[in-house]
Design an enzyme around this catalytic site. Sequence first.
Site, PDB file in Angstrom:
ATOM      1  N   SER A 197       0.813  -1.227   0.000  1.00  0.00           N
ATOM      2  CA  SER A 197       0.000   0.000   0.000  1.00  0.00           C
ATOM      3  C   SER A 197       0.844   1.274   0.000  1.00  0.00           C
ATOM      4  O   SER A 197       0.420   2.299  -0.543  1.00  0.00           O
ATOM      5  CB  SER A 197      -0.957   0.000   1.198  1.00  0.00           C
ATOM      6  OG  SER A 197      -0.267   0.046   2.420  1.00  0.00           O
ATOM      7  N   LEU A 242      -3.023   4.693  -0.674  1.00  0.00           N
ATOM      8  CA  LEU A 242      -4.419   4.263  -0.786  1.00  0.00           C
ATOM      9  C   LEU A 242      -4.573   2.896  -0.107  1.00  0.00           C
ATOM     10  O   LEU A 242      -4.920   1.900  -0.732  1.00  0.00           O
ATOM     11  CB  LEU A 242      -4.818   4.192  -2.258  1.00  0.00           C
ATOM     12  CG  LEU A 242      -4.800   5.534  -2.999  1.00  0.00           C
ATOM     13  CD1 LEU A 242      -4.960   5.323  -4.495  1.00  0.00           C
ATOM     14  CD2 LEU A 242      -5.881   6.481  -2.470  1.00  0.00           C
ATOM     15  N   HIS A 243      -4.319   2.874   1.213  1.00  0.00           N
ATOM     16  CA  HIS A 243      -4.292   1.606   1.941  1.00  0.00           C
ATOM     17  C   HIS A 243      -5.565   0.788   1.735  1.00  0.00           C
ATOM     18  O   HIS A 243      -5.542  -0.334   1.222  1.00  0.00           O
ATOM     19  CB  HIS A 243      -4.134   1.862   3.445  1.00  0.00           C
ATOM     20  CG  HIS A 243      -2.902   2.597   3.843  1.00  0.00           C
ATOM     21  ND1 HIS A 243      -1.637   2.100   3.658  1.00  0.00           N
ATOM     22  CD2 HIS A 243      -2.750   3.809   4.459  1.00  0.00           C
ATOM     23  CE1 HIS A 243      -0.748   2.954   4.149  1.00  0.00           C
ATOM     24  NE2 HIS A 243      -1.398   4.001   4.618  1.00  0.00           N
ATOM     25  N   ASP A 244      -6.702   1.347   2.173  1.00  0.00           N
ATOM     26  CA  ASP A 244      -7.942   0.563   2.204  1.00  0.00           C
ATOM     27  C   ASP A 244      -8.545   0.316   0.824  1.00  0.00           C
ATOM     28  O   ASP A 244      -9.019  -0.796   0.546  1.00  0.00           O
ATOM     29  CB  ASP A 244      -8.949   1.239   3.128  1.00  0.00           C
ATOM     30  CG  ASP A 244      -8.473   1.250   4.582  1.00  0.00           C
ATOM     31  OD1 ASP A 244      -7.529   0.504   4.900  1.00  0.00           O
ATOM     32  OD2 ASP A 244      -9.041   2.006   5.389  1.00  0.00           O
TER      33      ASP A 244
END
Length: 329
Positions: A197, A242-244
């Site tokens: 991520s 944009l981890h999630d």
Amino acid sequence: MPLPSPIVLDSDPGIDDALALQYLLGTGLWDLKAYTSVGGNLPAEQTYLNARALARAMRIDADVPVHRGAGRPLTRLPYTSASAFHGKAGLGNETLPDSTAPHPTESSAQALLRLSREYEGELTVCATGPLTNVAIALLEDPAFAHRVKKFVFMGGAAQVPGNITPVAEFNIWADPDAAEVVVSSGIPFTMVDLDASLRWLLRPADLAVLEAAGAGTALAARLLRVYMDAYRLHGGGDACPLHDPLAVGVCADESFITAAEGAVIVESASELTRGKTVFAPAGAHRAYYADSPTLTTRLTVTGRVALGPGPRDFVKDFVATLPQWPGMG
């Protein structure tokens, strides 16, 4: 076109959780059966209210129930929230109106169990916060692990430093006991961690595209600007990860990451290394300490672990997909 597949999004909104919801809807690939909240970025009651408000903003609250999650980690004291990145109430500078939908009596864990029975062998679960709800479901019914088709979670750090301590990623650190329950359960997991991520970064030019896309992405663009400013303030440079949303993307297409099979063991005994995700690759042909039955047994329980970005450009897909589901606000 194939019919959308059933999915549950388990979330602790959270700016990037909000973006993950709009991205999931924009793909057109999923039939969202429930939006389950969990404490994490903010305490559980606030993330539940944020989830309800986001369901209204995304115009899904008449069809998709929002469930309240566990009030605290499995065995830990409540943790420090991540309001420095997500804003005082979790959604940047936004004050979104609550949904008028009824409050379900089912908890997040109960909803996960029911849906895993209704859609046995079909259901995907994507978790973008601490794994408390999923662990509670597994502790109540271990067979949950085998009814779920796929479980993807954002969390962990396999080969890179952590983001809440030198060795731990926030979601796992927030409830390491829950994470260990999950990754040792036999559930078919994919861990979308900081290794991947932190390599997919949204930059000012990408934000400008979303700001120019019209009213449908106005809320997302405002949230992203706050998020980008927070990363800049905390030494992250002129971009934000944009981890999630990446975890949602991997639910449908693993080519957004480079993954390997292996065991993940979560450290929960020491406060110094709390939440560290120890990754042991499968097929490494290496002999580990054979006199530890616990270690020997755990190494047999494996899943997919992201070790870096993949060949397909996730940022490009995210920017193109978000406008496909216009939000309000």
